[in-house]
Design an enzyme around this catalytic site. Structure first.
Site, PDB file in Angstrom:
ATOM      1  N   ARG A 106      58.621  45.699   9.890  1.00 49.73           N
ATOM      2  CA  ARG A 106      58.348  45.007   8.619  1.00 49.73           C
ATOM      3  C   ARG A 106      59.661  44.671   7.948  1.00 49.73           C
ATOM      4  O   ARG A 106      60.732  45.107   8.368  1.00 49.73           O
ATOM      5  CB  ARG A 106      57.512  45.897   7.697  1.00 49.73           C
ATOM      6  CG  ARG A 106      58.209  47.191   7.309  1.00 49.73           C
ATOM      7  CD  ARG A 106      57.599  47.820   6.076  1.00 49.73           C
ATOM      8  NE  ARG A 106      58.105  49.154   5.796  1.00 49.73           N
ATOM      9  CZ  ARG A 106      59.257  49.421   5.197  1.00 49.73           C
ATOM     10  NH1 ARG A 106      60.050  48.441   4.815  1.00 49.73           N
ATOM     11  NH2 ARG A 106      59.632  50.668   4.977  1.00 49.73           N
ATOM     12  N   ASN A 154      69.285  48.485   4.991  1.00 50.92           N
ATOM     13  CA  ASN A 154      69.059  48.845   3.600  1.00 50.92           C
ATOM     14  C   ASN A 154      70.019  48.135   2.653  1.00 50.92           C
ATOM     15  O   ASN A 154      70.104  46.917   2.673  1.00 50.92           O
ATOM     16  CB  ASN A 154      69.099  50.371   3.439  1.00 50.92           C
ATOM     17  CG  ASN A 154      67.731  50.932   3.092  1.00 50.92           C
ATOM     18  OD1 ASN A 154      67.067  50.449   2.184  1.00 50.92           O
ATOM     19  ND2 ASN A 154      67.298  51.941   3.824  1.00 50.92           N
ATOM     20  N   ASP A 204      70.699  54.798   1.107  1.00 55.76           N
ATOM     21  CA  ASP A 204      69.560  53.885   0.979  1.00 55.76           C
ATOM     22  C   ASP A 204      70.039  52.607   0.280  1.00 55.76           C
ATOM     23  O   ASP A 204      71.077  52.064   0.608  1.00 55.76           O
ATOM     24  CB  ASP A 204      68.424  54.582   0.232  1.00 55.76           C
ATOM     25  CG  ASP A 204      67.055  54.041   0.595  1.00 55.76           C
ATOM     26  OD1 ASP A 204      66.873  52.802   0.580  1.00 55.76           O
ATOM     27  OD2 ASP A 204      66.139  54.831   0.889  1.00 55.76           O
TER      28      ASP A 204
END
Length: 295
Positions: A106, A154, A204
């Site tokens: 995704r 990320n 992240d």
């Protein structure tokens, strides 16, 4: 001489749990905050007047990025890239991401670069397949691969002089630095800016401030780290009362307050998955906007 590391503490902004809260943005033109819940397939906006809106997509949403026309957003879904208009219409920009994604992948983190190109990553969407993906770019209706063989694509950021690009690949446990060509969008000469210390969490999402330092969310680490882009050294820590901190952006009239997302995934803490803010001693930069139109 050892640098003094500043410490901040984030405050609760909204006590509303998100399974996988991500993609925080502040549109300074309209003073609107936005974010997504990737797993729940929802996109949220919060206007300066307190008006809150929620848009459901029925599929995982990797990110939602403010576009050139105020009030519109590029939505990175699982099956395509959409343009979310203020009137609720959702034209498809890229109709079939299966050409670029494997069936178990995704969209993940997305940002516009200083020229308005759309940079978007892919990542695995299940617990079965090994981490994999690529970092892509959409420009003039064409998709190209900017960095192949990523693990979890990320955080993205560009330096104020437009000569450096920074990229967080979570399961390579590092933030990378590249040379960046503003005119062509080319990146080159990848090197490690810093690696996260073992057992200290995973890099992240992130943003960059007006002094060209990165503010990096640490999944599993209950914090945001400010890192120097000169040598990757740690400058400051923002403690967040949620374990899985996912991303952050600068918000407010002075762009001196971090808006922070988190995830409730596999967590039971009272504030896991909530949204937070933290005023810091530096100003951020206004986000770049996607330059595109539905085709």
């Amino acid at each position: 001489m050892i640098n003094q590391i500043k410490t901040y503490t984030a405050e609760l902004f909204l006590k509303e749990k998100h399974t996988l809260g991500e993609s925080p943005f502040y549109d300074a033109r309209t003073k609107t905050l936005s974010w997504v819940d990737i797993t729940e397939g929802k996109f949220f906006t919060l206007g300066a007047d307190g008006t809150r809106r929620c848009f459901s997509y029925g599929q995982a949403i990797g990110s939602a990025v403010p576009a050139e026309k105020p009030g519109t957003y590029l939505i990175a879904g699982t099956d395509g890239l959409y343009l979310e208009n203020a009137d609720g219409t959702k034209p498809l920009l890229i109709k079939n991401l299966s050409e670029y994604y494997k069936p178990w992948q995704r969209s993940n983190d997305v940002k516009a670069d200083p020229e308005g190109r759309v940079w978007f990553g892919s990542s695995v969407d299940d617990g079965i397949h090994d981490a994999s993906g690529n970092l892509f770019c959409l420009e003039n209706g064409k998709v190209t691969v900017k960095q192949s063989d990523t693990k979890i694509s990320n955080g993205l950021a560009w330096s104020s002089d437009r000569k450096k690009f920074y990229f967080s690949d979570s399961l390579q446990y590092a933030v990378f630095e590249y040379d960046y060509d503003l005119k062509t969008g080319k990146i080159s000469n990848r090197r490690i800016l810093f690696r996260m210390e073992e057992g200290r969490g995973i890099t992240d999402g992130m943003c960059i401030d007006s002094e060209d330092n990165l503010w990096v969310a640490v999944w599993g680490g209950s914090r945001i780290e400010e890192r120097s882009t000169k040598d990757g050294s740690l400058l400051a820590v923002v403690n967040v009362p949620a374990k899985n901190v996912t991303s952050c952006c600068f918000t407010g009239d002075k762009l001196d307050t971090l808006f922070i997302t988190s995830a409730a995934t596999s967590q039971t803490g009272e504030l896991d998955g909530c949204l937070f803010t933290c005023k810091v001693d530096v100003k951020g930069l206004e986000c770049d906007y996607c330059k595109l139109s539905a085709k």
